[in-house]
Design a protein around this motif. Structure first.
Motif, PDB file in Angstrom:
ATOM      1  N   LEU A   1       0.833  -1.206   0.000  1.00  0.00           N
ATOM      2  CA  LEU A   1       0.000   0.000   0.000  1.00  0.00           C
ATOM      3  C   LEU A   1       0.862   1.249   0.000  1.00  0.00           C
ATOM      4  O   LEU A   1       0.621   2.192  -0.770  1.00  0.00           O
ATOM      5  CB  LEU A   1      -0.915  -0.008   1.226  1.00  0.00           C
ATOM      6  CG  LEU A   1      -1.775   1.237   1.454  1.00  0.00           C
ATOM      7  CD1 LEU A   1      -2.730   1.463   0.291  1.00  0.00           C
ATOM      8  CD2 LEU A   1      -2.553   1.114   2.766  1.00  0.00           C
ATOM      9  N   ALA A   2       1.879   1.268   0.843  1.00  0.00           N
ATOM     10  CA  ALA A   2       2.768   2.428   0.910  1.00  0.00           C
ATOM     11  C   ALA A   2       3.482   2.652  -0.415  1.00  0.00           C
ATOM     12  O   ALA A   2       3.596   3.782  -0.901  1.00  0.00           O
ATOM     13  CB  ALA A   2       3.785   2.236   2.038  1.00  0.00           C
ATOM     14  N   GLU A   3       3.962   1.564  -1.031  1.00  0.00           N
ATOM     15  CA  GLU A   3       4.670   1.680  -2.305  1.00  0.00           C
ATOM     16  C   GLU A   3       3.737   2.167  -3.413  1.00  0.00           C
ATOM     17  O   GLU A   3       4.125   2.995  -4.248  1.00  0.00           O
ATOM     18  CB  GLU A   3       5.298   0.335  -2.675  1.00  0.00           C
ATOM     19  CG  GLU A   3       6.463  -0.065  -1.768  1.00  0.00           C
ATOM     20  CD  GLU A   3       6.963  -1.469  -2.058  1.00  0.00           C
ATOM     21  OE1 GLU A   3       6.325  -2.168  -2.878  1.00  0.00           O
ATOM     22  OE2 GLU A   3       7.982  -1.865  -1.455  1.00  0.00           O
ATOM     23  N   ALA A   4       2.498   1.623  -3.422  1.00  0.00           N
ATOM     24  CA  ALA A   4       1.536   2.026  -4.462  1.00  0.00           C
ATOM     25  C   ALA A   4       1.159   3.497  -4.311  1.00  0.00           C
ATOM     26  O   ALA A   4       1.040   4.230  -5.305  1.00  0.00           O
ATOM     27  CB  ALA A   4       0.293   1.145  -4.396  1.00  0.00           C
ATOM     28  N   LEU A   5       0.965   3.946  -3.069  1.00  0.00           N
ATOM     29  CA  LEU A   5       0.636   5.348  -2.835  1.00  0.00           C
ATOM     30  C   LEU A   5       1.770   6.263  -3.280  1.00  0.00           C
ATOM     31  O   LEU A   5       1.540   7.300  -3.917  1.00  0.00           O
ATOM     32  CB  LEU A   5       0.335   5.577  -1.355  1.00  0.00           C
ATOM     33  CG  LEU A   5      -1.055   5.177  -0.866  1.00  0.00           C
ATOM     34  CD1 LEU A   5      -1.113   5.245   0.655  1.00  0.00           C
ATOM     35  CD2 LEU A   5      -2.123   6.076  -1.483  1.00  0.00           C
ATOM     36  N   TRP A   6       2.994   5.875  -2.937  1.00  0.00           N
ATOM     37  CA  TRP A   6       4.138   6.695  -3.315  1.00  0.00           C
ATOM     38  C   TRP A   6       4.283   6.766  -4.832  1.00  0.00           C
ATOM     39  O   TRP A   6       4.530   7.837  -5.397  1.00  0.00           O
ATOM     40  CB  TRP A   6       5.414   6.147  -2.683  1.00  0.00           C
ATOM     41  CG  TRP A   6       6.609   7.009  -2.972  1.00  0.00           C
ATOM     42  CD1 TRP A   6       7.611   6.767  -3.872  1.00  0.00           C
ATOM     43  CD2 TRP A   6       6.905   8.280  -2.395  1.00  0.00           C
ATOM     44  NE1 TRP A   6       8.516   7.799  -3.876  1.00  0.00           N
ATOM     45  CE2 TRP A   6       8.105   8.742  -2.977  1.00  0.00           C
ATOM     46  CE3 TRP A   6       6.269   9.063  -1.425  1.00  0.00           C
ATOM     47  CZ2 TRP A   6       8.687   9.959  -2.632  1.00  0.00           C
ATOM     48  CZ3 TRP A   6       6.848  10.275  -1.087  1.00  0.00           C
ATOM     49  CH2 TRP A   6       8.042  10.713  -1.686  1.00  0.00           C
ATOM     50  N   ALA A   7       4.104   5.615  -5.510  1.00  0.00           N
ATOM     51  CA  ALA A   7       4.211   5.589  -6.976  1.00  0.00           C
ATOM     52  C   ALA A   7       3.133   6.462  -7.607  1.00  0.00           C
ATOM     53  O   ALA A   7       3.396   7.189  -8.572  1.00  0.00           O
ATOM     54  CB  ALA A   7       4.103   4.153  -7.478  1.00  0.00           C
ATOM     55  N   ALA A   8       1.924   6.392  -7.056  1.00  0.00           N
ATOM     56  CA  ALA A   8       0.834   7.206  -7.606  1.00  0.00           C
ATOM     57  C   ALA A   8       1.113   8.697  -7.428  1.00  0.00           C
ATOM     58  O   ALA A   8       0.881   9.500  -8.335  1.00  0.00           O
ATOM     59  CB  ALA A   8      -0.490   6.834  -6.936  1.00  0.00           C
ATOM     60  N   LEU A   9       1.634   9.071  -6.274  1.00  0.00           N
ATOM     61  CA  LEU A   9       1.970  10.474  -6.039  1.00  0.00           C
ATOM     62  C   LEU A   9       3.042  10.968  -7.004  1.00  0.00           C
ATOM     63  O   LEU A   9       3.030  12.120  -7.430  1.00  0.00           O
ATOM     64  CB  LEU A   9       2.441  10.665  -4.592  1.00  0.00           C
ATOM     65  CG  LEU A   9       1.352  10.585  -3.519  1.00  0.00           C
ATOM     66  CD1 LEU A   9       1.985  10.536  -2.137  1.00  0.00           C
ATOM     67  CD2 LEU A   9       0.393  11.754  -3.630  1.00  0.00           C
ATOM     68  N   GLU A  10       3.970  10.084  -7.345  1.00  0.00           N
ATOM     69  CA  GLU A  10       5.070  10.463  -8.238  1.00  0.00           C
ATOM     70  C   GLU A  10       4.647  10.508  -9.703  1.00  0.00           C
ATOM     71  O   GLU A  10       5.138  11.324 -10.469  1.00  0.00           O
ATOM     72  CB  GLU A  10       6.229   9.461  -8.074  1.00  0.00           C
ATOM     73  CG  GLU A  10       6.954   9.565  -6.742  1.00  0.00           C
ATOM     74  CD  GLU A  10       7.744  10.855  -6.634  1.00  0.00           C
ATOM     75  OE1 GLU A  10       8.566  11.124  -7.519  1.00  0.00           O
ATOM     76  OE2 GLU A  10       7.508  11.609  -5.654  1.00  0.00           O
ATOM     77  N   LYS A  11       3.722   9.623 -10.108  1.00  0.00           N
ATOM     78  CA  LYS A  11       3.446   9.421 -11.530  1.00  0.00           C
ATOM     79  C   LYS A  11       2.108   9.966 -12.022  1.00  0.00           C
ATOM     80  O   LYS A  11       1.949  10.235 -13.212  1.00  0.00           O
ATOM     81  CB  LYS A  11       3.517   7.925 -11.865  1.00  0.00           C
ATOM     82  CG  LYS A  11       4.885   7.316 -11.652  1.00  0.00           C
ATOM     83  CD  LYS A  11       4.869   5.823 -11.970  1.00  0.00           C
ATOM     84  CE  LYS A  11       6.242   5.183 -11.744  1.00  0.00           C
ATOM     85  NZ  LYS A  11       6.209   3.731 -12.026  1.00  0.00           N
ATOM     86  N   VAL A  12       1.138  10.084 -11.153  1.00  0.00           N
ATOM     87  CA  VAL A  12      -0.216  10.457 -11.594  1.00  0.00           C
ATOM     88  C   VAL A  12      -0.409  11.967 -11.482  1.00  0.00           C
ATOM     89  O   VAL A  12      -0.135  12.569 -10.441  1.00  0.00           O
ATOM     90  CB  VAL A  12      -1.285   9.718 -10.768  1.00  0.00           C
ATOM     91  CG1 VAL A  12      -2.687  10.200 -11.164  1.00  0.00           C
ATOM     92  CG2 VAL A  12      -1.171   8.210 -10.973  1.00  0.00           C
TER      93      VAL A  12
ATOM     94  N   THR B   1      -8.780  15.003 -15.708  1.00  0.00           N
ATOM     95  CA  THR B   1      -8.935  13.817 -14.884  1.00  0.00           C
ATOM     96  C   THR B   1      -7.556  13.317 -14.485  1.00  0.00           C
ATOM     97  O   THR B   1      -6.532  13.865 -14.905  1.00  0.00           O
ATOM     98  CB  THR B   1      -9.719  12.718 -15.622  1.00  0.00           C
ATOM     99  OG1 THR B   1     -10.142  11.724 -14.671  1.00  0.00           O
ATOM    100  CG2 THR B   1      -8.876  12.043 -16.704  1.00  0.00           C
ATOM    101  N   LEU B   2      -7.500  12.279 -13.663  1.00  0.00           N
ATOM    102  CA  LEU B   2      -6.227  11.737 -13.228  1.00  0.00           C
ATOM    103  C   LEU B   2      -5.674  10.766 -14.261  1.00  0.00           C
ATOM    104  O   LEU B   2      -6.396   9.918 -14.783  1.00  0.00           O
ATOM    105  CB  LEU B   2      -6.397  11.016 -11.881  1.00  0.00           C
ATOM    106  CG  LEU B   2      -6.829  11.903 -10.715  1.00  0.00           C
ATOM    107  CD1 LEU B   2      -7.124  11.053  -9.487  1.00  0.00           C
ATOM    108  CD2 LEU B   2      -5.761  12.950 -10.394  1.00  0.00           C
ATOM    109  N   THR B   3      -4.399  10.896 -14.568  1.00  0.00           N
ATOM    110  CA  THR B   3      -3.775  10.026 -15.565  1.00  0.00           C
ATOM    111  C   THR B   3      -2.267  10.037 -15.386  1.00  0.00           C
ATOM    112  O   THR B   3      -1.709  10.969 -14.802  1.00  0.00           O
ATOM    113  CB  THR B   3      -4.132  10.489 -16.997  1.00  0.00           C
ATOM    114  OG1 THR B   3      -3.583   9.577 -17.947  1.00  0.00           O
ATOM    115  CG2 THR B   3      -3.595  11.883 -17.281  1.00  0.00           C
ATOM    116  N   GLU B   4      -1.612   9.009 -15.905  1.00  0.00           N
ATOM    117  CA  GLU B   4      -0.151   8.957 -15.844  1.00  0.00           C
ATOM    118  C   GLU B   4       0.498   9.671 -17.019  1.00  0.00           C
ATOM    119  O   GLU B   4       1.644  10.087 -16.934  1.00  0.00           O
ATOM    120  CB  GLU B   4       0.326   7.503 -15.811  1.00  0.00           C
ATOM    121  CG  GLU B   4       0.050   6.794 -14.505  1.00  0.00           C
ATOM    122  CD  GLU B   4       0.750   5.451 -14.425  1.00  0.00           C
ATOM    123  OE1 GLU B   4       1.965   5.389 -14.729  1.00  0.00           O
ATOM    124  OE2 GLU B   4       0.089   4.464 -14.067  1.00  0.00           O
TER     125      GLU B   4
END
Length: 206
Positions: free
Chosen positions: A43-54, A62-65
């Motif tokens: 969960l922590a890794e997914a949240l961090w990746a989303a904050l960095e990439k999305v 809208t939200l996108t990479e």
């Protein structure tokens, strides 16, 4: 004994999620740390990746990479029909449930002067540019039926009216005060397919 230190900070952080109060945050914290540490790590890794990439789509917000979301990048979408919603979750709900083949503009909020949210915060300047592009023939207002949502719909209707663009409002059937993301698919489809021309109260039309 009340949790303190790192435990307390985690519980407080979890309370940023909608519907999560102190007891729910405490249960989540103890579950993750006692029974599912690997899940917590993922969960922590997914949240961090989303904050960095999305980030936000350059066209619809809208939200996108990527620079453009899949809908805006799809050449087969009908760009003459623009549906305005408050959140990415609502755009997803309409796209999934109704068969709508047009494009979206996501406000990421609603007009609320008391909260300091005006046209600038919703990037209505970007919407106005799209309305002036002469590509759009219909603006579908799918803001929520709250006081702020209705005020936002009226504001956007005036923008579209000045640009000579037809404005429709999705039909009621969505509960007053309700949030589109929580409405069942059948109700949302009925409301969307039953949309009608949007008019201001008598005397308020430009």
């Amino acid at each position: 004994m009340e949790p303190s230190g790192t435990l307390a900070r985690l519980m407080q952080a979890l309370r940023c999620l909608p519907g999560v109060g102190p007891k729910s945050a405490q249960r989540m914290t103890f579950h993750l740390l006692q029974r599912d540490r690997e899940g917590a790590r993922q969960l922590a890794e997914a949240l961090w990746a989303a904050l960095e990439k999305v980030g936000h789509c350059a066209h619809c917000r809208t939200l996108t990479e990527g620079t453009l979301c899949p809908i805006c990048a799809d050449p087969n979408r009908d760009r003459s029909a623009l549906c305005v919603v408050e959140t990415p979750a609502e755009a997803h709900a309409i796209d999934r449930a109704t068969g709508f083949k047009g494009v979206f503009f996501v406000l990421n909020g609603r007009l609320s002067p008391l909260d300091g949210i005006g046209p600038e915060e919703l990037r209505l300047d970007l919407l106005e540019r799209r309305l002036q592009s002469r590509e759009i023939r219909e603006v579908i207002l799918a803001t929520n039926t709250t006081v702020e949502g209705e005020a936002t719909a009226h504001y956007i209707h005036e923008m579209a009216h000045r640009a000579g663009i037809r404005t429709t409002r999705i039909a009621h059937g969505v509960p007053v005060g309700g949030e589109l993301e929580y409405v069942d698919g059948a109700t949302l489809t009925h409301a969307f397919n039953g949309r009608k021309d949007f008019y201001l109260p008598r005397g308020d039309n430009p």
